[in-house]
Structures are given as structure tokens and as C-alpha cells.
Design a protein around this motif. Structure first.
Motif, PDB file in Angstrom:
ATOM      1  N   ALA A 420      62.645  19.985  20.791  1.00  0.00           N
ATOM      2  CA  ALA A 420      64.014  20.344  20.398  1.00  0.00           C
ATOM      3  C   ALA A 420      64.320  19.972  18.955  1.00  0.00           C
ATOM      4  O   ALA A 420      65.060  20.671  18.261  1.00  0.00           O
ATOM      5  N   THR A 421      63.761  18.868  18.475  1.00  0.00           N
ATOM      6  CA  THR A 421      64.075  18.392  17.128  1.00  0.00           C
ATOM      7  C   THR A 421      62.922  18.574  16.154  1.00  0.00           C
ATOM      8  O   THR A 421      63.126  18.512  14.933  1.00  0.00           O
ATOM      9  N   GLY A 422      61.714  18.758  16.685  1.00  0.00           N
ATOM     10  CA  GLY A 422      60.540  18.839  15.833  1.00  0.00           C
ATOM     11  C   GLY A 422      60.027  17.479  15.384  1.00  0.00           C
ATOM     12  O   GLY A 422      59.029  17.383  14.670  1.00  0.00           O
ATOM     13  N   GLU A 423      60.702  16.404  15.814  1.00  0.00           N
ATOM     14  CA  GLU A 423      60.303  15.050  15.409  1.00  0.00           C
ATOM     15  C   GLU A 423      58.931  14.705  15.983  1.00  0.00           C
ATOM     16  O   GLU A 423      58.664  14.909  17.165  1.00  0.00           O
ATOM     17  N   LYS A 424      58.051  14.141  15.126  1.00  0.00           N
ATOM     18  CA  LYS A 424      56.716  13.738  15.541  1.00  0.00           C
ATOM     19  C   LYS A 424      56.541  12.239  15.363  1.00  0.00           C
ATOM     20  O   LYS A 424      57.049  11.655  14.393  1.00  0.00           O
ATOM     21  N   GLN A 425      55.819  11.632  16.307  1.00  0.00           N
ATOM     22  CA  GLN A 425      55.499  10.206  16.224  1.00  0.00           C
ATOM     23  C   GLN A 425      54.021  10.015  16.520  1.00  0.00           C
ATOM     24  O   GLN A 425      53.487  10.658  17.422  1.00  0.00           O
ATOM     25  N   THR A 426      53.392   9.142  15.773  1.00  0.00           N
ATOM     26  CA  THR A 426      51.996   8.782  16.034  1.00  0.00           C
ATOM     27  C   THR A 426      52.002   7.370  16.607  1.00  0.00           C
ATOM     28  O   THR A 426      52.289   6.394  15.882  1.00  0.00           O
ATOM     29  N   VAL A 427      51.711   7.253  17.904  1.00  0.00           N
ATOM     30  CA  VAL A 427      51.874   5.993  18.623  1.00  0.00           C
ATOM     31  C   VAL A 427      50.743   5.833  19.636  1.00  0.00           C
ATOM     32  O   VAL A 427      50.078   6.812  19.997  1.00  0.00           O
ATOM     33  N   PRO A 428      50.517   4.626  20.142  1.00  0.00           N
ATOM     34  CA  PRO A 428      49.564   4.455  21.240  1.00  0.00           C
ATOM     35  C   PRO A 428      50.016   5.224  22.471  1.00  0.00           C
ATOM     36  O   PRO A 428      51.221   5.468  22.662  1.00  0.00           O
ATOM     37  N   LEU A 429      49.062   5.614  23.319  1.00  0.00           N
ATOM     38  CA  LEU A 429      49.388   6.396  24.503  1.00  0.00           C
ATOM     39  C   LEU A 429      50.427   5.711  25.374  1.00  0.00           C
ATOM     40  O   LEU A 429      51.361   6.369  25.852  1.00  0.00           O
ATOM     41  N   ALA A 430      50.289   4.417  25.591  1.00  0.00           N
ATOM     42  CA  ALA A 430      51.233   3.697  26.451  1.00  0.00           C
ATOM     43  C   ALA A 430      52.658   3.831  25.925  1.00  0.00           C
ATOM     44  O   ALA A 430      53.608   4.005  26.699  1.00  0.00           O
ATOM     45  N   GLN A 431      52.816   3.765  24.608  1.00  0.00           N
ATOM     46  CA  GLN A 431      54.152   3.899  24.022  1.00  0.00           C
ATOM     47  C   GLN A 431      54.661   5.328  24.147  1.00  0.00           C
ATOM     48  O   GLN A 431      55.853   5.554  24.410  1.00  0.00           O
TER      49      GLN A 431
END
Length: 437
Positions: A420-431
Motif C-alpha cells: 500500500a505504501t511501497g515502504e521497504k525494510q531490510t530486516v531479519p526474518l524473525a522481525q
């Protein structure tokens, strides 16, 4: 669900005869296939969304006290002759004669049939109030079917019918459905504005359409913008609270192009609150008193023991039409943006290198964890290039995209994108799993 085993025939370009956004995107996303003018086959992706919308509509009807049944698609012409509507309805009605020369019709609506069911079993006012609803396919032979599922000939509709002993009780039933519709559309991620409407061939003198505002709407609407900003009324309201909900909203100006009064709009609405927009009708409710009960002798014994014709209302929601309306109200240049409540899947897991055993194992693990958390997951395990996978994920509008590739795996992270926002995050799978919820 593995995309490599799923049936989702994506098109790179929409057919040239698709005129509006929802029709184009539904065809491109492999949700529907046209079988005849205004008649569509619902393919797996489209059916998943349709079923989710249907379930929300059902739940809100039941919370409002309506009881579900299922009436057939074919109806006897004799019932419609009783009400006087058989000859009056017009060429939109598909009339059929069976091998025994009985006259039938493919139901465009069900006032007559539900009245016949009611009069067959309900004899006393003590069984009232009663509201019966069903979700069933309808057919109206539109002269010019167009705009995909927005103006089709065959469509899925929820229609409910209320039965009450007098006008006061019937208006409470009307107000209850008025509030239920506002709750329903809010759950679907839509802002719907109730507008006074013409009763048309249904009859009666009180009717409201529920209009979703969308830039690509089929008609112009005018309203006080405070109506768009109002929160849904909630559930378990008594008669007084329901009347308050009705009064609060109908005190403000709202009209379709056909009912618009420019002078009244200016007088009734402050200039800063005047909103002119495009709109799509997604629901229509009617109170028509004793129109059908008198004609069809649907009487109950009242408190005084005398036969009394019941007061009735009917309440329609275009379930299949809602799917198109949601897309019209929620999309971008890349494709559909589904509200969470109706999305065909909650998450798409994208494997950037299906030939890499470690990446595939990580994707499988992510899918298992998501499914254990109760999420519906589409796993893109195909050999498609990454750009194609991202384009497909955006096109079909799944709310979350979780991408796993060799580089991220080596660093112990995944990429999570909110559609919906296009926001991307690079995080560990658990997070990432925690964020998805």
C-alpha cells in the motif's frame, strides 16, 4: 500455495475493449475471463477475493440480526404476476419457458419469492421482527453490459428482506440495515456515503444508495465532506441509537447527479465542506411498507387477533460489484492495492533464485512460519526473472511482499515491502514475521 502449481494466467496487456481500471486489472491479474457479454468465469485469484468479500458481508448481516437462507435462481412467473411486476419489470428480466410450458424467470431480485416463503410459515406478530437474507447469483439483461463486473448481466448479490408489524418497527429495521451497511463497507476498506435515492421498480417511498468515492466512478455525486470522514457506527445499537445514526448522516447533504439540487447544496453545506466527486453505487436499501404484503396477502395475526399486512424492506449489496469498486478506489500504476481484509493472500514470498537450494530452503521455512501464524501465503517459486516476480506481486496487490535472495540470506536478512505504501525494510526474518503480525 506455490505459484508454480497455481492457475493465475497473467496478461502483460489488458484487452483493448477493457475501458476502466478495475476491468483492465482484473483481466491482467487473471481474476476473470469473459464468457459472454456481461458474463464472467471467476478464476482462482478472483474467486478468493470474492469469497472474502462475501464472508464479510455475511458476518455483518448476521451481527445485525438477519438470518441466512438460500433461494433458487429460477422463479415462477405466477409469483411476479401476484405482485403486478411481471409485465412491468421490462426487458432486463430473462423470461424462460420449461418443457412443461411453465413460465419461469431468472431472478433479478427476490421480493416476491421471499414474501411467499414468509406467508407460508409466519402467522403471528410474535414471530416478528424477522429479517431473511441470502447471497445468490442474479441476472439482469443489461442493454449495454460494460465495465467488467461493474455493469455485468450476471452478478452475485446479497439481498435481505425485513418483516415488521408496523411502520415504526419497519423503520427501525431500515435503520439497522443502514448502520450495518456502514459497518460492512468500513471493514472492506471503503468509505461509503449514504445518499437518498429513487426507489425505481422495487417500489416504496424511502430508499438510500451507498456510494463509494473513486476518481473513476461512474457518476458524479455531491455531499458534505463530513460524511466521508465519519467513523462506522459499530454494533449492538438500540432503536434510539440507530435513529441517531440515521439522523446524523441524513441531516447532511448527499445526492447523486440525478437527485442533485445545486441551490439546496449551497444553502445546506458550508463552502469548505462541499465535495463534488465521482462515485460508485455498492449498496441500495428500500422501505416499501405493505406494497408486496397487500398484493400477496402476507398477513399475520396482530396483538388484537386481526389479520395485519406486514411492513417490508429490502436491502441489496452487489458482492461481485464490490470487487470492482474496491479496485477502482485502491490502485496505482503498478496494479491493485487490496485492503488487508479482502486480499486473495496475506503475503507473497518471493524466491529470487529458485535454483539455489539454500534460498529455497529459507523460503520454505518462511512459508511454514507464516502459515503457522494463520497467514494465507502465495509462494513465488517460479523461474521467472526477479523484475517479473516483483511486477506480478505488485499487479495482484497482495498486502505484504517478503523477498529472499542469496545476498540477503548471506547477511541474515530478508526484504519486506508493504504494497500500500511501497515502504521497504531490510530486516531479519524473525522481525519481518513480527511486523507482518
Amino acid at each position: 500455495m506455490r505459484l508454480s502449481r497455481y492457475f493465475m494466467p497473467i496478461l502483460k496487456e489488458a484487452p483493448s475493449d477493457a475501458q476502466i481500471v478495475s476491468h483492465k486489472l482484473m483481466l491482467r491479474a487473471g481474476m476473470i475471463k469473459q464468457e459472454a457479454a456481461g458474463i464472467y468465469a471467476w478464476l482462482p485469484l478472483g474467486l478468493r477475493v470474492l469469497n472474502r468479500i462475501e464472508q464479510i458481508v455475511r458476518e455483518e448481516q448476521e451481527r445485525a440480526g438477519a438470518v441466512e437462507l438460500l433461494m433458487p435462481t429460477l422463479q415462477l412467473a405466477d409469483l411476479w404476476r401476484e405482485s403486478g411486476r411481471y409485465d412491468a419489470y421490462g426487458p432486463e428480466m430473462l423470461r424462460i419457458t420449461d418443457r412443461h410450458e411453465r413460465e419461469l424467470l431468472y431472478g433479478p431480485t427476490n421480493e416476491e419469492m421471499v414474501t411467499d416463503i414468509f406467508r407460508s410459515f409466519v402467522k403471528s406478530y410474535k414471530a416478528l421482527p424477522l429479517n431473511l437474507f441470502h447471497i445468490q447469483w442474479k441476472f439482469r439483461d443489461e442493454r449495454r453490459p460494460r465495465f467488467g463486473v461493474m455493469r455485468g448481466r450476471e452478478f452475485l448479490m446479497k439481498d435481505a428482506y425485513s418483516f415488521d408489524i408496523d411502520e415504526a418497527a419497519a423503520r427501525t429495521a431500515y435503520n439497522r440495515m443502514f448502520a450495518a451497511y456502514l459497518n460492512t463497507f468500513a471493514r472492506l476498506g471503503l468509505k461509503a456515503v449514504p445518499m437518498r435515492a429513487d426507489t425505481g421498480p422495487i417500489g416504496g417511498d424511502l430508499s438510500h444508495e451507498f456510494i463509494v468515492l473513486a476518481e473513476t466512478g461512474e457518476s458524479e455525486v455531491f455531499c458534505d465532506k463530513k460524511l466521508v470522514e465519519m467513523a462506522p457506527p459499530g454494533h449492538d445499537l438500540d432503536a434510539e441509537a440507530l435513529q441517531g445514526v440515521f439522523d446524523e448522516r441524513t441531516a447532511l447533504y448527499a445526492a447523486t447527479e440525478e437527485m442533485h439540487d445545486a441551490a439546496q447544496f449551497e444553502t445546506q453545506t458550508a463552502e469548505a465542506d462541499r465535495l463534488s466527486a465521482r462515485g460508485i453505487e455498492v449498496g441500495h436499501i428500500f422501505y416499501f411498507g405493505t406494497k408486496y404484503s397487500l398484493a400477496m396477502k402476507a398477513n399475520v395475526a396482530g396483538p388484537d387477533g386481526k389479520d395485519t399486512p406486514v411492513h417490508m424492506g429490502s436491502y441489496g449489496v452487489g458482492v461481485s460489484r464490490l470487487l470492482g469498486a474496491i479496485i477502482e478506489a485502491s490502485h496505482d500504476d503498478a496494479g491493485i492495492i487490496w485492503p488487508d481484509a479482502v486480499a486473495p493472500f496475506d503475503v507473497v514470498v518471493i524466491n529470487l533464485r529458485a535454483s539455489d537450494e539454500a534460498v529455497s530452503a529459507a523460503c520454505e521455512d518462511a512459508v511454514k512460519q507464516l502459515e503457522a501464524a494463520g497467514k494465507d501465503v502465495l509462494y513465488d517459486d517460479t523461474d521467472e526473472r526477479p523484475g517479473g516476480k516483483f511486477a506480478t506481486a505488485d499487479l495482484i496487490g497482495v498486502p505484504w511482499q517478503l523477498t529472499i535472495g542469496p545476498k540477503g540470506l548471506a547477511d541474515g536478512v530478508v526484504e519486506l515491502k508493504r504494497r500500500a505504501t511501497g515502504e521497504k525494510q531490510t530486516v531479519p526474518l524473525a522481525q519481518a514475521l513480527e511486523i507482518i503480525g
